[in-house]
Write an enzyme that holds these catalytic residues in place. Structure first.
Site, short mmCIF file in Angstrom:
data_model
loop_
_atom_site.label_atom_id
_atom_site.label_comp_id
_atom_site.label_asym_id
_atom_site.label_seq_id
_atom_site.Cartn_x
_atom_site.Cartn_y
_atom_site.Cartn_z
N HIS A 27 0.83 -1.20 0.00
CA HIS A 27 0.00 0.00 0.00
C HIS A 27 0.86 1.24 0.00
O HIS A 27 1.97 1.24 0.55
CB HIS A 27 -0.96 0.02 1.20
CG HIS A 27 -0.30 -0.15 2.52
ND1 HIS A 27 0.07 -1.38 3.02
CD2 HIS A 27 0.05 0.75 3.48
CE1 HIS A 27 0.62 -1.24 4.20
NE2 HIS A 27 0.63 0.06 4.51
N HIS A 75 0.67 5.26 1.22
CA HIS A 75 -0.04 6.26 2.00
C HIS A 75 -0.02 7.58 1.22
O HIS A 75 1.03 7.99 0.73
CB HIS A 75 0.70 6.54 3.33
CG HIS A 75 0.75 5.39 4.27
ND1 HIS A 75 -0.03 5.32 5.40
CD2 HIS A 75 1.50 4.26 4.26
CE1 HIS A 75 0.24 4.20 6.06
NE2 HIS A 75 1.18 3.54 5.39
P1 AMP Z 1 1.92 0.46 7.41
O1 AMP Z 1 1.80 -1.03 7.18
O2 AMP Z 1 2.96 0.82 8.42
O3 AMP Z 1 2.12 1.22 6.13
O4 AMP Z 1 0.60 0.99 8.06
C1 AMP Z 1 -0.65 0.41 7.88
C2 AMP Z 1 -1.68 1.50 7.94
O5 AMP Z 1 -2.95 0.90 7.83
C3 AMP Z 1 -1.68 2.35 9.20
O6 AMP Z 1 -1.58 3.73 8.85
C4 AMP Z 1 -3.03 2.05 9.85
O7 AMP Z 1 -3.59 3.17 10.49
C5 AMP Z 1 -3.84 1.59 8.67
N1 AMP Z 1 -4.92 0.67 8.97
C6 AMP Z 1 -4.88 -0.42 9.77
N2 AMP Z 1 -6.06 -1.06 9.76
C7 AMP Z 1 -6.87 -0.36 8.93
C8 AMP Z 1 -8.22 -0.50 8.52
N3 AMP Z 1 -8.99 -1.53 8.94
N4 AMP Z 1 -8.74 0.42 7.65
C9 AMP Z 1 -7.97 1.44 7.23
N5 AMP Z 1 -6.68 1.63 7.59
C10 AMP Z 1 -6.15 0.75 8.43
#
Ligand code: AMP
Length: 142
Positions: free
Chosen positions: A105, A107
Site C-alpha cells: 500500500h 499512504h
Molecule cells: P503500514 O503497514 O505501516 O504502512 O501501516 C498500515 C496503515 O494501515 C496504518 O496507517 C493504519 O492506520 C492503517 N490501517 C490499519 N487497519 C486499517 C483498517 N482496517 N482500515 C484502514 N486503515 C487501516
C-alpha cells in the site's frame, strides 16, 4: 498468484474481499483506495493493488505501472479534494521498514504548510467520512 509469504488473512485482503468495512474512495480492476482508519493528517488515504503482493519488491513489474497510475490519480484527488498545499507519499516494507499491514500500500497524506503529521494511531475517526466524501467528489472531477 500470491507470493509465498503473502498472508490472505491480512486486514487489507479482507477489505478487498469485502469481509471488512472501509471508507472507499476509489476502485477499479487494478486498485482500491480507502481512508486510513488512524489518519496522520486529515484526508490520509491508502491505495492498495488488487494483486496480492506483500510489499513493493513482490509486485510483478508489469502490474506496477498500472498500479502506480492509480496511486497518482488518487494522490491528485486527495490534494485537490483536501485543498492541500502539498502531499507526503509513503510506502513501508517489512517490520524493519515500518510496515504493519502486509499487503502492498501507498499512504497519501495531504499536507499544510507548517502542520506536522500526527503520531501513528492518533487520528480523529469522526471526520474520516466527511474527508472521504471530499476526495470522492475530487476523483469524479478529475
Ligand atoms: P503500514 O503497514 O505501516 O504502512 O501501516 C498500515 C496503515 O494501515 C496504518 O496507517 C493504519 O492506520 C492503517 N490501517 C490499519 N487497519 C486499517 C483498517 N482496517 N482500515 C484502514 N486503515 C487501516
Amino acid at each position: 498468484m500470491p507470493t509465498p509469504d503473502y498472508d490472505p488473512q491480512n486486514i487489507f485482503a479482507k477489505i478487498l474481499r469485502g469481509e471488512m468495512p472501509c471508507h472507499k474512495i476509489f476502485e477499479d480492476d487494478v486498485a482500491l483506495a480507502f481512508m486510513d482508519i488512524f489518519p496522520r493528517a486529515d484526508g490520509h488515504a491508502l491505495v492498495i493493488p488488487k494483486t496480492p503482493a506483500r510489499g513493493f519488491l513482490d509486485m510483478p513489474p508489469d502490474a506496477l505501472g498500472p498500479y502506480m497510475a492509480r496511486v497518482q490519480k488518487v494522490a491528485a484527488a486527495v490534494k485537490s479534494g483536501m485543498n492541500a498545499d502539498g502531499l507526503t507519499i509513503q510506502q513501508f516494507n517489512e517490520s524493519a521498514g515500518g510496515q504493519v499491514v502486509f499487503h502492498l500500500h501507498f499512504h497519501i497524506l495531504p499536507r499544510r504548510e507548517g502542520v506536522a503529521l500526527r503520531p501513528p494511531g492518533a487520528g480523529d475517526k469522526a471526520s474520516i467520512e466527511a474527508h472521504a466524501e471530499k476526495i470522492r467528489r475530487a476523483i469524479e472531477a478529475l
